[in-house]
Motif scaffolding. Structure first.
Motif, mmCIF file in Angstrom:
data_model
loop_
_atom_site.group_PDB
_atom_site.id
_atom_site.type_symbol
_atom_site.label_atom_id
_atom_site.label_comp_id
_atom_site.label_asym_id
_atom_site.label_seq_id
_atom_site.Cartn_x
_atom_site.Cartn_y
_atom_site.Cartn_z
ATOM 1 N N ALA A 44 0.831 -1.205 0.000
ATOM 2 C CA ALA A 44 0.000 0.000 0.000
ATOM 3 C C ALA A 44 0.864 1.253 0.000
ATOM 4 C CB ALA A 44 -0.938 0.003 1.200
ATOM 5 N N THR A 45 1.904 1.262 0.816
ATOM 6 C CA THR A 45 2.763 2.450 0.899
ATOM 7 C C THR A 45 3.584 2.637 -0.370
ATOM 8 O OG1 THR A 45 4.522 1.187 2.022
ATOM 9 C CG2 THR A 45 2.892 2.287 3.417
ATOM 10 N N GLN A 46 4.002 1.529 -0.987
ATOM 11 C CA GLN A 46 4.720 1.626 -2.262
ATOM 12 C C GLN A 46 3.806 2.181 -3.346
ATOM 13 O OE1 GLN A 46 7.932 1.032 -3.075
ATOM 14 N NE2 GLN A 46 8.528 0.472 -0.988
ATOM 15 N N SER A 47 2.559 1.715 -3.359
ATOM 16 C CA SER A 47 1.586 2.185 -4.340
ATOM 17 C C SER A 47 1.297 3.675 -4.153
ATOM 18 C CB SER A 47 0.290 1.380 -4.219
ATOM 19 O OG SER A 47 -0.701 1.870 -5.086
ATOM 20 N N LEU A 48 1.191 4.106 -2.895
ATOM 21 C CA LEU A 48 0.918 5.516 -2.608
ATOM 22 C C LEU A 48 2.077 6.395 -3.062
ATOM 23 C CD1 LEU A 48 -0.909 7.636 -1.309
ATOM 24 C CD2 LEU A 48 0.244 7.167 0.878
ATOM 25 N N ALA A 49 3.299 5.966 -2.774
ATOM 26 C CA ALA A 49 4.465 6.742 -3.202
ATOM 27 C C ALA A 49 4.535 6.824 -4.727
ATOM 28 C CB ALA A 49 5.739 6.113 -2.642
ATOM 29 N N LYS A 50 4.186 5.743 -5.397
ATOM 30 C CA LYS A 50 4.194 5.730 -6.862
ATOM 31 C C LYS A 50 3.134 6.686 -7.414
ATOM 32 C CE LYS A 50 4.159 2.383 -10.691
ATOM 33 N NZ LYS A 50 3.028 2.864 -11.502
ATOM 34 N N LEU A 51 1.963 6.715 -6.772
ATOM 35 C CA LEU A 51 0.894 7.617 -7.204
ATOM 36 C C LEU A 51 1.365 9.067 -7.198
ATOM 37 C CD1 LEU A 51 -2.822 7.460 -6.143
ATOM 38 C CD2 LEU A 51 -1.584 9.598 -5.940
ATOM 39 N N TRP A 52 2.039 9.461 -6.122
ATOM 40 C CA TRP A 52 2.514 10.845 -6.004
ATOM 41 C C TRP A 52 3.731 11.102 -6.892
ATOM 42 C CZ3 TRP A 52 0.179 14.925 -3.940
ATOM 43 C CH2 TRP A 52 -0.847 14.718 -3.017
ATOM 44 N N ALA A 53 4.611 10.117 -7.004
ATOM 45 C CA ALA A 53 5.840 10.319 -7.779
ATOM 46 C C ALA A 53 5.563 10.485 -9.262
ATOM 47 C CB ALA A 53 6.796 9.147 -7.558
ATOM 48 N N GLU A 54 4.466 9.928 -9.752
ATOM 49 C CA GLU A 54 4.128 10.010 -11.178
ATOM 50 C C GLU A 54 3.152 11.135 -11.485
ATOM 51 O OE1 GLU A 54 2.664 6.139 -12.170
ATOM 52 O OE2 GLU A 54 4.674 5.222 -12.161
ATOM 53 N N LEU A 55 2.766 11.890 -10.469
ATOM 54 C CA LEU A 55 1.751 12.922 -10.630
ATOM 55 C C LEU A 55 2.253 14.081 -11.485
ATOM 56 C CD1 LEU A 55 -1.154 13.496 -9.588
ATOM 57 C CD2 LEU A 55 -0.102 14.830 -7.756
ATOM 58 N N GLN A 56 1.377 14.581 -12.346
ATOM 59 C CA GLN A 56 1.662 15.757 -13.151
ATOM 60 C C GLN A 56 0.493 16.734 -13.028
ATOM 61 O OE1 GLN A 56 4.529 16.319 -14.553
ATOM 62 N NE2 GLN A 56 5.400 14.270 -14.253
ATOM 63 N N VAL A 57 0.745 17.986 -13.334
ATOM 64 C CA VAL A 57 -0.278 19.015 -13.203
ATOM 65 C C VAL A 57 -1.543 18.645 -13.968
ATOM 66 C CG1 VAL A 57 -0.868 21.406 -13.740
ATOM 67 C CG2 VAL A 57 1.354 20.881 -12.741
ATOM 68 N N HIS A 58 -1.375 18.115 -15.186
ATOM 69 C CA HIS A 58 -2.554 17.809 -15.999
ATOM 70 C C HIS A 58 -3.382 16.666 -15.428
ATOM 71 C CE1 HIS A 58 0.428 14.968 -17.783
ATOM 72 N NE2 HIS A 58 -0.615 14.167 -17.821
#
Length: 420
Positions: free
Chosen positions: A62-76
């Motif tokens: 879960a924590t790895q998935s959460l970090a990946k969600l934020w790390a791949e985030l872009q403004v669009h």
């Protein structure tokens, strides 16, 4: 029970993901159920809390998935930043200011259109997992806070075990619900910046905004749900806050600071700071003080002066907070060039703020360079205190011993869930 308390603002929520990522690497938690049987979140913390709650069967994943969600985030992924969308919003604003009284209905609800965030979270969040975690006994309850634009009250939407606590206060309402994307989006809708979100419920269909607006006691939902230990993750650097206070408290007149007239961006930044940055630390101090009072009067009978039993007996709560060691506003300032050019141009029109005291950019810079930097800071901060955190989570027992204790606790919870 152990509660996880997550409150944040906008892009700063990436810091929480970094702290949780480091916790997920603890030997006792790797490929094991979450230690947090109660998860509460508001604002960006609602996104983080929902991710952890929905995958409570495997905390490390879960924590790895959460970090990946934020790390791949872009403004669009969060709001529309093309010229047409921003231009239409500007025209609606001019129309409302010039003709609002004649037209009757305003056309603008927010500065930015956050519709892309709905699609992004729908792709990455499986909220069915919350109910599944509750049925398996890994989770007691998950609570998401949002602010009603109708009454101004805080609504705490709770998905939990049958019979979970509900309460009503003058400015707070609790509802037992099945959590949906709408609840998460409503809680994360930064006021003025993102549009209100319609949430349908048994009490009516109302528009909601950021959960941090009225949540002045962020530990409260977790405590009322039954937590006797609460672990909170803040997004304010205490050292920077102290430094700012010291500049206003200098003793010698020749050191008296003279502040320039604040631009609108500075005012907006202070406004968001007041919503997102102060409440967790203040509530922590209040909780410590209440613990002292309870211990000082532990021998007293739990009765009022009239002899009536206390309706809500008080108990000591063990809290812990992890907060940034660096000023996240300063980090945002160094990466401001990553914001799309058109958005940056519009924000420059609001004036250049003092980044240390209030930086609007730190809430809106949904770029992987910034969010990854915040994840790294959170990861390092948790790593520096990992022994203290592990002791808080498991007591003096560590590694295999703590894992055995955790698994026994989960088995008891699962049996209780099956009995219900």
């Amino acid at each position: 029970m152990l509660g996880l308390v997550l409150t944040a603002g906008g892009a700063r929520g990436a810091y929480q993901a970094g702290v949780l990522k480091r916790l997920g690497e603890l030997p006792a938690l790797r490929r094991s159920p979450s230690p947090f049987q109660i998860v509460t979140g508001a604002s960006a913390g609602a996104i983080n809390g929902a991710t952890i709650a929905s995958r409570s069967d495997d905390f490390g994943a879960a924590t790895q998935s959460l970090a990946k969600l934020w790390a791949e985030l872009q403004v669009h992924n969060v709001f529309k930043n093309d010229a047409v969308s921003l231009g239409m919003n500007g025209l609606r604003l001019l129309q409302d200011l010039a003709l609002g009284g004649l037209i009757g209905q305003p056309g603008m609800q927010s500065l930015l259109n956050a519709e892309p965030l709905r699609r992004y979270l729908t792709q990455h969040l499986n909220l069915e997992g919350v109910g599944e975690a509750i049925r398996k006994g890994h989770l007691f309850a998950a609570a998401i806070t949002a602010t009603s634009y109708h009454s101004g009250k805080s609504f705490i939407f709770i998905e939990g075990r049958p019979g979970h606590p509900l309460w009503a206060k003058s400015r707070r309402v609790t509802l037992s619900v099945r959590l949906t994307i709408d609840h998460i989006l409503a809680s994360a809708a930064i006021p003025i910046v993102f549009q209100p979100v319609l949430v349908r419920s048994e009490v009516g269909d109302f528009y909601f905004g950021d959960g941090g607006l009225r949540l002045v006691t962020p530990f409260s939902p977790a405590i009322r749900l039954g937590a006797d230990r609460v672990f909170g993750i803040g997004v304010r650097c205490q050292q920077s806050a102290d430094d700012l206070s010291n500049t206003e408290l200098v003793a010698r007149r020749d050191e008296k600071p003279i502040m320039a007239k604040p631009p609108l961006s500075q005012i907006c930044g202070v406004f968001l700071n007041a919503i997102f940055l102060d409440h967790l630390d203040t509530d922590f101090d209040h909780l410590q003080r209440m613990n002292q009072l309870i211990r000082a009067h532990a021998s007293a009978a739990p009765e009022t002066a009239t002899g009536d039993a206390v309706s809500e007996p008080m108990r000591t709560i063990e809290p812990m907070i992890v907060s940034p060691s660096e000023d996240l506003a300063i980090v945002a300032k160094t990466l401001a060039y990553k914001m799309p050019r058109l958005v940056r141009f519009l924000m420059d029109g609001l004036g250049t703020p003092d980044a240390q005291s209030a930086d609007l950019m730190s809430y809106l810079l949904f770029d992987s360079s910034y969010t990854s930097a915040l994840i790294d800071i959170g990861y390092r901060d948790a790593g520096k205190r990992i022994d203290e955190i592990e002791t808080f989570l498991f007591g003096s027992a560590r590694s295999n011993g703590s894992n055995v204790r955790l698994m026994k606790s989960r088995k008891r919870s699962a049996l209780e869930a099956q009995q219900i």
